[in-house]
Design a protein around this motif. Structure first.
Motif, PDB file in Angstrom:
ATOM      1  N   ALA A 179       0.837  -1.203   0.000  1.00 52.06           N
ATOM      2  CA  ALA A 179       0.000   0.000   0.000  1.00 52.06           C
ATOM      3  C   ALA A 179       0.871   1.251   0.000  1.00 52.06           C
ATOM      4  CB  ALA A 179      -0.935  -0.014   1.198  1.00 52.06           C
ATOM      5  N   ALA A 180       1.943   1.229   0.778  1.00 52.27           N
ATOM      6  CA  ALA A 180       2.850   2.377   0.829  1.00 52.27           C
ATOM      7  C   ALA A 180       3.524   2.586  -0.529  1.00 52.27           C
ATOM      8  CB  ALA A 180       3.894   2.188   1.924  1.00 52.27           C
ATOM      9  N   ALA A 181       3.935   1.518  -1.192  1.00 52.54           N
ATOM     10  CA  ALA A 181       4.570   1.637  -2.512  1.00 52.54           C
ATOM     11  C   ALA A 181       3.580   2.194  -3.529  1.00 52.54           C
ATOM     12  CB  ALA A 181       5.096   0.276  -2.968  1.00 52.54           C
ATOM     13  N   GLY A 182       2.318   1.785  -3.424  1.00 52.09           N
ATOM     14  CA  GLY A 182       1.297   2.308  -4.326  1.00 52.09           C
ATOM     15  C   GLY A 182       1.067   3.794  -4.115  1.00 52.09           C
ATOM     16  N   LEU A 183       1.070   4.229  -2.859  1.00 55.81           N
ATOM     17  CA  LEU A 183       0.902   5.654  -2.562  1.00 55.81           C
ATOM     18  C   LEU A 183       2.092   6.461  -3.063  1.00 55.81           C
ATOM     19  CD1 LEU A 183      -0.633   5.542   1.036  1.00 55.81           C
ATOM     20  CD2 LEU A 183      -1.751   6.223  -1.089  1.00 55.81           C
ATOM     21  N   GLU A 184       3.291   5.919  -2.893  1.00 55.14           N
ATOM     22  CA  GLU A 184       4.483   6.612  -3.395  1.00 55.14           C
ATOM     23  C   GLU A 184       4.417   6.768  -4.909  1.00 55.14           C
ATOM     24  OE1 GLU A 184       7.871   4.452  -2.009  1.00 55.14           O
ATOM     25  OE2 GLU A 184       7.614   5.103   0.061  1.00 55.14           O
ATOM     26  N   ARG A 185       3.968   5.733  -5.582  1.00 51.45           N
ATOM     27  CA  ARG A 185       3.851   5.781  -7.033  1.00 51.45           C
ATOM     28  C   ARG A 185       2.834   6.852  -7.447  1.00 51.45           C
ATOM     29  NH1 ARG A 185       1.421   0.977  -8.948  1.00 51.45           N
ATOM     30  NH2 ARG A 185       2.925  -0.031  -7.625  1.00 51.45           N
ATOM     31  N   LEU A 186       1.706   6.915  -6.747  1.00 51.00           N
ATOM     32  CA  LEU A 186       0.703   7.941  -7.046  1.00 51.00           C
ATOM     33  C   LEU A 186       1.258   9.342  -6.812  1.00 51.00           C
ATOM     34  CD1 LEU A 186      -2.582   6.441  -5.579  1.00 51.00           C
ATOM     35  CD2 LEU A 186      -2.090   6.950  -7.969  1.00 51.00           C
ATOM     36  N   GLU A 187       1.977   9.517  -5.714  1.00 56.44           N
ATOM     37  CA  GLU A 187       2.573  10.822  -5.427  1.00 56.44           C
ATOM     38  C   GLU A 187       3.588  11.210  -6.499  1.00 56.44           C
ATOM     39  OE1 GLU A 187       1.883  13.223  -3.162  1.00 56.44           O
ATOM     40  OE2 GLU A 187       0.139  11.976  -2.749  1.00 56.44           O
ATOM     41  N   LEU A 188       4.392  10.249  -6.947  1.00 49.45           N
ATOM     42  CA  LEU A 188       5.361  10.538  -8.013  1.00 49.45           C
ATOM     43  C   LEU A 188       4.656  10.922  -9.312  1.00 49.45           C
ATOM     44  CD1 LEU A 188       8.119   7.841  -7.428  1.00 49.45           C
ATOM     45  CD2 LEU A 188       8.337  10.316  -7.174  1.00 49.45           C
ATOM     46  N   GLN A 189       3.561  10.239  -9.631  1.00 51.08           N
ATOM     47  CA  GLN A 189       2.809  10.585 -10.835  1.00 51.08           C
ATOM     48  C   GLN A 189       2.215  11.984 -10.722  1.00 51.08           C
ATOM     49  OE1 GLN A 189      -0.023   7.405 -11.162  1.00 51.08           O
ATOM     50  NE2 GLN A 189       1.355   6.118 -12.392  1.00 51.08           N
ATOM     51  N   ARG A 190       1.680  12.325  -9.551  1.00 55.46           N
ATOM     52  CA  ARG A 190       1.138  13.668  -9.341  1.00 55.46           C
ATOM     53  C   ARG A 190       2.220  14.728  -9.463  1.00 55.46           C
ATOM     54  NH1 ARG A 190      -2.476  12.135  -4.139  1.00 55.46           N
ATOM     55  NH2 ARG A 190      -4.182  11.143  -5.263  1.00 55.46           N
ATOM     56  N   LEU A 191       3.386  14.455  -8.882  1.00 61.28           N
ATOM     57  CA  LEU A 191       4.493  15.395  -8.967  1.00 61.28           C
ATOM     58  C   LEU A 191       4.930  15.577 -10.417  1.00 61.28           C
ATOM     59  CD1 LEU A 191       6.609  17.165  -7.593  1.00 61.28           C
ATOM     60  CD2 LEU A 191       8.041  15.129  -7.348  1.00 61.28           C
ATOM     61  N   ARG A 192       5.028  14.464 -11.171  1.00 59.61           N
ATOM     62  CA  ARG A 192       5.404  14.544 -12.582  1.00 59.61           C
ATOM     63  C   ARG A 192       4.395  15.370 -13.372  1.00 59.61           C
ATOM     64  NH1 ARG A 192       4.778   9.226 -15.142  1.00 59.61           N
ATOM     65  NH2 ARG A 192       2.712  10.054 -15.496  1.00 59.61           N
ATOM     66  N   ASP A 193       3.101  15.182 -13.107  1.00 65.59           N
ATOM     67  CA  ASP A 193       2.062  15.953 -13.793  1.00 65.59           C
ATOM     68  C   ASP A 193       2.158  17.435 -13.451  1.00 65.59           C
ATOM     69  OD1 ASP A 193       1.149  13.637 -14.939  1.00 65.59           O
ATOM     70  OD2 ASP A 193      -0.532  13.381 -13.536  1.00 65.59           O
ATOM     71  N   ARG A 194       2.411  17.744 -12.186  1.00 65.11           N
ATOM     72  CA  ARG A 194       2.544  19.153 -11.782  1.00 65.11           C
ATOM     73  C   ARG A 194       3.742  19.812 -12.442  1.00 65.11           C
ATOM     74  NH1 ARG A 194       1.363  18.804  -5.304  1.00 65.11           N
ATOM     75  NH2 ARG A 194      -0.873  18.458  -5.468  1.00 65.11           N
ATOM     76  N   VAL A 195       4.859  19.106 -12.479  1.00 64.93           N
ATOM     77  CA  VAL A 195       6.054  19.654 -13.124  1.00 64.93           C
ATOM     78  C   VAL A 195       5.798  19.841 -14.616  1.00 64.93           C
ATOM     79  CG1 VAL A 195       8.463  19.147 -13.746  1.00 64.93           C
ATOM     80  CG2 VAL A 195       7.683  18.787 -11.405  1.00 64.93           C
ATOM     81  N   GLY A 196       5.091  18.904 -15.240  1.00 58.95           N
ATOM     82  CA  GLY A 196       4.747  19.036 -16.655  1.00 58.95           C
ATOM     83  C   GLY A 196       3.882  20.251 -16.920  1.00 58.95           C
ATOM     84  N   ARG A 197       2.878  20.489 -16.064  1.00 60.57           N
ATOM     85  CA  ARG A 197       2.023  21.666 -16.229  1.00 60.57           C
ATOM     86  C   ARG A 197       2.801  22.955 -16.005  1.00 60.57           C
ATOM     87  NH1 ARG A 197      -1.881  18.403 -13.478  1.00 60.57           N
ATOM     88  NH2 ARG A 197      -1.349  19.439 -11.528  1.00 60.57           N
ATOM     89  N   LEU A 198       3.704  22.939 -15.026  1.00 61.87           N
ATOM     90  CA  LEU A 198       4.533  24.119 -14.768  1.00 61.87           C
ATOM     91  C   LEU A 198       5.429  24.414 -15.970  1.00 61.87           C
ATOM     92  CD1 LEU A 198       5.613  26.311 -12.867  1.00 61.87           C
ATOM     93  CD2 LEU A 198       7.214  24.622 -11.974  1.00 61.87           C
ATOM     94  N   TYR A 199       6.042  23.369 -16.534  1.00 57.04           N
ATOM     95  CA  TYR A 199       6.898  23.549 -17.701  1.00 57.04           C
ATOM     96  C   TYR A 199       6.096  24.097 -18.882  1.00 57.04           C
ATOM     97  CZ  TYR A 199      10.031  22.545 -21.547  1.00 57.04           C
ATOM     98  OH  TYR A 199      10.805  22.651 -22.669  1.00 57.04           O
ATOM     99  N   ALA A 200       4.876  23.578 -19.104  1.00 57.35           N
ATOM    100  CA  ALA A 200       4.036  24.057 -20.205  1.00 57.35           C
ATOM    101  C   ALA A 200       3.661  25.524 -20.001  1.00 57.35           C
ATOM    102  CB  ALA A 200       2.780  23.200 -20.322  1.00 57.35           C
ATOM    103  N   ALA A 201       3.348  25.901 -18.752  1.00 53.19           N
ATOM    104  CA  ALA A 201       2.999  27.297 -18.476  1.00 53.19           C
ATOM    105  C   ALA A 201       4.198  28.212 -18.697  1.00 53.19           C
ATOM    106  CB  ALA A 201       2.492  27.432 -17.041  1.00 53.19           C
ATOM    107  N   LEU A 202       5.383  27.768 -18.285  1.00 57.24           N
ATOM    108  CA  LEU A 202       6.588  28.572 -18.506  1.00 57.24           C
ATOM    109  C   LEU A 202       6.901  28.711 -19.988  1.00 57.24           C
ATOM    110  CD1 LEU A 202       8.918  27.302 -15.641  1.00 57.24           C
ATOM    111  CD2 LEU A 202       7.900  29.571 -15.866  1.00 57.24           C
ATOM    112  N   GLN A 203       6.736  27.629 -20.739  1.00 56.17           N
ATOM    113  CA  GLN A 203       6.991  27.675 -22.177  1.00 56.17           C
ATOM    114  C   GLN A 203       6.012  28.631 -22.862  1.00 56.17           C
ATOM    115  OE1 GLN A 203       6.577  23.908 -24.156  1.00 56.17           O
ATOM    116  NE2 GLN A 203       7.939  24.509 -25.806  1.00 56.17           N
ATOM    117  N   GLU A 204       4.741  28.597 -22.446  1.00 57.81           N
ATOM    118  CA  GLU A 204       3.745  29.507 -23.017  1.00 57.81           C
ATOM    119  C   GLU A 204       4.089  30.953 -22.688  1.00 57.81           C
ATOM    120  OE1 GLU A 204      -0.962  30.533 -22.391  1.00 57.81           O
ATOM    121  OE2 GLU A 204      -0.251  28.517 -21.997  1.00 57.81           O
TER     122      GLU A 204
END
Length: 155
Positions: free
Chosen positions: A7-32
């Motif tokens: 369960a802990a590994a699954g939560l870590e994976r979800l948190e990493l995916q959320r972090l990756r998505d946030r960084v992707g959105r931040l990068y897209a906003a900066l590029q725009e």
């Protein structure tokens, strides 16, 4: 104990995916923001654009009065729509005209519209009617990095 570790590994994976998505959105906003702040080439202008989203597509309306379909070039990738071309100045017939004020834009123009949505580039359409270019970009879930040309129909 084993279930807690999984369960802990699954939560870590979800948190990493959320972090990756946030960084992707931040990068897209900066590029725009960088594209917006980048000055245009000399003697160019940018036509006004309306960007609308529906459930199934993205609609881009561009005001281009006095421009014909063969004077416009559209380039589409999964991350941006590039609208460029040139608006020619009409030559007056046998009249000598002295302009006191001219607020219209002539010459080459360019406008880049960053796309945050996943779109179907093969199904994109464009129409030019009464000086307004309407580009329809259907949404999909898969993105590609290849650029496609869009044919413009003049009505």
């Amino acid at each position: 104990m084993i279930k807690q570790v999984r369960a802990a590994a699954g939560l870590e994976r979800l948190e990493l995916q959320r972090l990756r998505d946030r960084v992707g959105r931040l990068y897209a906003a900066l590029q725009e923001a960088m594209e917006v702040d980048t000055p245009l080439a000399s003697a160019t202008w940018a036509p006004p654009v309306d960007l609308c989203e529906t459930e199934k597509e993205i609609n881009v309306r561009v005001e281009l009065p006095g421009v014909t379909a063969d004077q416009i070039k559209l380039g589409l990738t999964s991350s941006q729509l590039r609208i460029s071309g040139e608006k020619k100045r009409r030559v007056p017939r046998n009249r000598i005209t002295s302009h006191l004020c001219s607020e219209r834009n002539y010459g080459p123009f360019t406008r880049i519209v960053p796309l945050r949505w996943t779109i179907d580039v093969r199904e994109a359409t464009a129409e030019l009617h009464d000086g307004v270019l309407l580009v329809r970009l259907p949404k999909i879930t898969d993105r590609r990095g290849k650029e496609f040309k869009i044919v413009i129909k003049e009505l």
